[in-house]
Scaffold this motif. Structure first.
Motif, mmCIF file in Angstrom:
data_model
loop_
_atom_site.group_PDB
_atom_site.id
_atom_site.type_symbol
_atom_site.label_atom_id
_atom_site.label_comp_id
_atom_site.label_asym_id
_atom_site.label_seq_id
_atom_site.Cartn_x
_atom_site.Cartn_y
_atom_site.Cartn_z
ATOM 1 N N GLN A 122 26.395 14.640 40.554
ATOM 2 C CA GLN A 122 25.963 15.915 41.114
ATOM 3 C C GLN A 122 26.818 16.292 42.333
ATOM 4 O O GLN A 122 27.233 17.438 42.481
ATOM 5 N N ARG A 123 27.079 15.311 43.189
ATOM 6 C CA ARG A 123 27.863 15.579 44.394
ATOM 7 C C ARG A 123 29.324 15.876 44.058
ATOM 8 O O ARG A 123 29.954 16.735 44.681
ATOM 9 N N ARG A 124 29.877 15.156 43.094
ATOM 10 C CA ARG A 124 31.273 15.388 42.717
ATOM 11 C C ARG A 124 31.467 16.777 42.126
ATOM 12 O O ARG A 124 32.484 17.432 42.370
ATOM 13 N N ASP A 166 29.314 7.422 49.993
ATOM 14 C CA ASP A 166 29.171 7.147 48.561
ATOM 15 C C ASP A 166 30.436 6.560 47.946
ATOM 16 O O ASP A 166 30.364 5.660 47.100
#
Length: 427
Positions: free
Chosen positions: A265-267, A392
């Motif tokens: 999701q973050r990428r 992360d």
């Protein structure tokens, strides 16, 4: 419930790599009805549990504002707490000489009762307690269920039997996030609605178990009552000890599914409303590959397939670390993630079954599951702490190094599976 399998009058042969060779001219055995019934129970249960799992990371991190460390603690509880009771569940099932169904049923029922409690838990401590109780139910049911699958299958078809069960289980995992996604879009109080529907579906799974899975009435108790000491003593068997050590080490380097989805999701900047769909990629790959890889494990060796699955997981982690942001990234990562489970989940139980006697089948499988679950619990805590302190990418880089080292060591401990001339199957 169990009688000697007349189909196994000619011994199955196992090669050095764990592949089980049926006698020449022998037709492939049909799957036992018990496998299909348990697969149905798991399918319905996974619809319920994956509805919660799909929204839980977002609910905890975004909705309740937990830090990655706090989420790592809860995720570790959710995925690893069952390890504390798996040996108990396996022991209780073995002592009864046919209690596998009822011990598993108690576990399914306890997990179902936990779903509505999420409606009133809104802080770290009560949510942790609810998740611990839910995973206690999973711990009680997993080993007896897998023992039933193992006991109802011939040695040369055991990989296929576990593959079919895991495929049906994963069909539920595929449907669960879809149902959760639809509920979140269609209702105002989306999380509460997800937890309520999840409870109703879990109750249905318990009813299917009670009505359609054989209960083993009339099964004589074993000549000697199995003990927990005897179960742990199985680790004196060289092959089972090696399998357990490898499962423990590789579990210590296996990042939780929820963290994989959060990283994706973050990428990619996936909007919150689409987050619940990410597990579908893993589930779809698992569903498509579980049966083929189970059959492949029966032919070429279960340990070979098991280690190859971890190689695929390592590649997925590496892709998440690269600077590649192509549209294919989530599909490739989730396909490798699902392939990892297809190559390891049921295959590990099929491999371990070869080294465990029938009277201790449930307890012996629980020993392997316990080691793996405990180390995955530790991995969630360590990964969450590393993410909080270093970020992360640094946390994932550490996981890549750890998994590569553990996989290399597991390769040197390659066990040789053995097959006894006769196995027990349901009457």
């Amino acid at each position: 419930m169990y009688v000697a399998d007349s189909r196994a009058s000619t011994p199955a042969r196992a090669s050095a790599d764990g592949a089980v060779r049926p006698p020449a001219g022998r037709r492939r055995a049909a799957l036992a009805p018990t496998v299909l019934a348990l697969g149905t129970v798991s399918l319905v249960t996974d619809v319920s549990s994956e509805m919660v799992t799909a929204v839980l990371p977002l609910y905890l991190v975004t909705g309740l504002g937990l830090s990655p460390l706090g989420f790592g603690l809860l995720d570790g509880i959710y995925n690893g707490f069952s390890a504390l009771v798996r040996l108990v569940g396996g022991h209780l099932a073995d002592r009864g000489g046919g209690r596998h169904k009822w011990v598993a049923g108690a576990g399914y029922g306890l997990s179902a009762l936990c779903k509505p409690l999420l409606l009133v838990a809104h802080s770290l401590t009560p949510i942790g307690l609810v998740l611990a109780a839910d995973r206690t139910g999973k711990g009680l049911r997993t080993a007896p269920r897998d023992a039933l699958i193992s006991l109802s299958s011939t040695p040369e078809s055991r990989g296929r039997a576990f593959g079919v069960h895991r495929a049906m289980d994963t069909a539920g995992a595929l449907l669960g996030p879809l149902v959760a996604f639809w509920i979140l879009r269609a209702t105002v109080d989306g999380y509460d609605a997800v937890f309520t529907v999840s409870f109703c579906v879990a109750v249905l799974a318990v009813l299917v178990l009670v009505l359609f899975v054989p209960g083993g009435r009339g099964a004589p108790p074993p000549a000697e009552r199995p003990t927990l000491g005897a179960a742990v003593g199985l680790l004196r068997r060289r092959d089972l000890r090696r399998i357990t050590v490898c499962a423990l080490l590789l579990g210590l380097a296996t990042v939780s599914d929820s963290f994989v989805y959060l990283l994706l999701q973050r990428r990619l900047g996936v909007p919150d409303r689409w987050f619940a769909l990410l597990p579908l990629g893993t589930a779809a790959a698992f569903l498509l590959l579980a049966v083929p890889l189970g059959r492949l494990a029966d032919r070429v060796g279960r340990w070979t397939v098991f280690l190859a699955g971890h190689g695929g997981l390592l590649l997925a982690y590496v892709l998440l670390l690269t600077s590649w942001h192509g549209t294919a990234l989530p599909y490739v990562v989730l396909a490798l993630h699902g392939g990892f489970y297809a190559a390891t989940d049921g295959v590990l139980m099929a491999a371990a079954s070869q080294s465990v006697p029938e009277a201790l089948r449930s307890s012996g499988l629980a020993v392997v599951q316990t080691g793996q679950a405990l180390t995955r619990f530790a991995c969630s805590l360590l990964f969450g702490a590393a993410w909080t302190v270093w970020g992360d990418r640094a946390a994932l880089a550490g996981a890549v190094v750890a998994l590569a080292v553990c996989a290399a060591f597991a390769l040197t401990l390659r066990p040789e599976e053995t097959v006894t001339p006769k196995e027990a199957v349901p009457a």
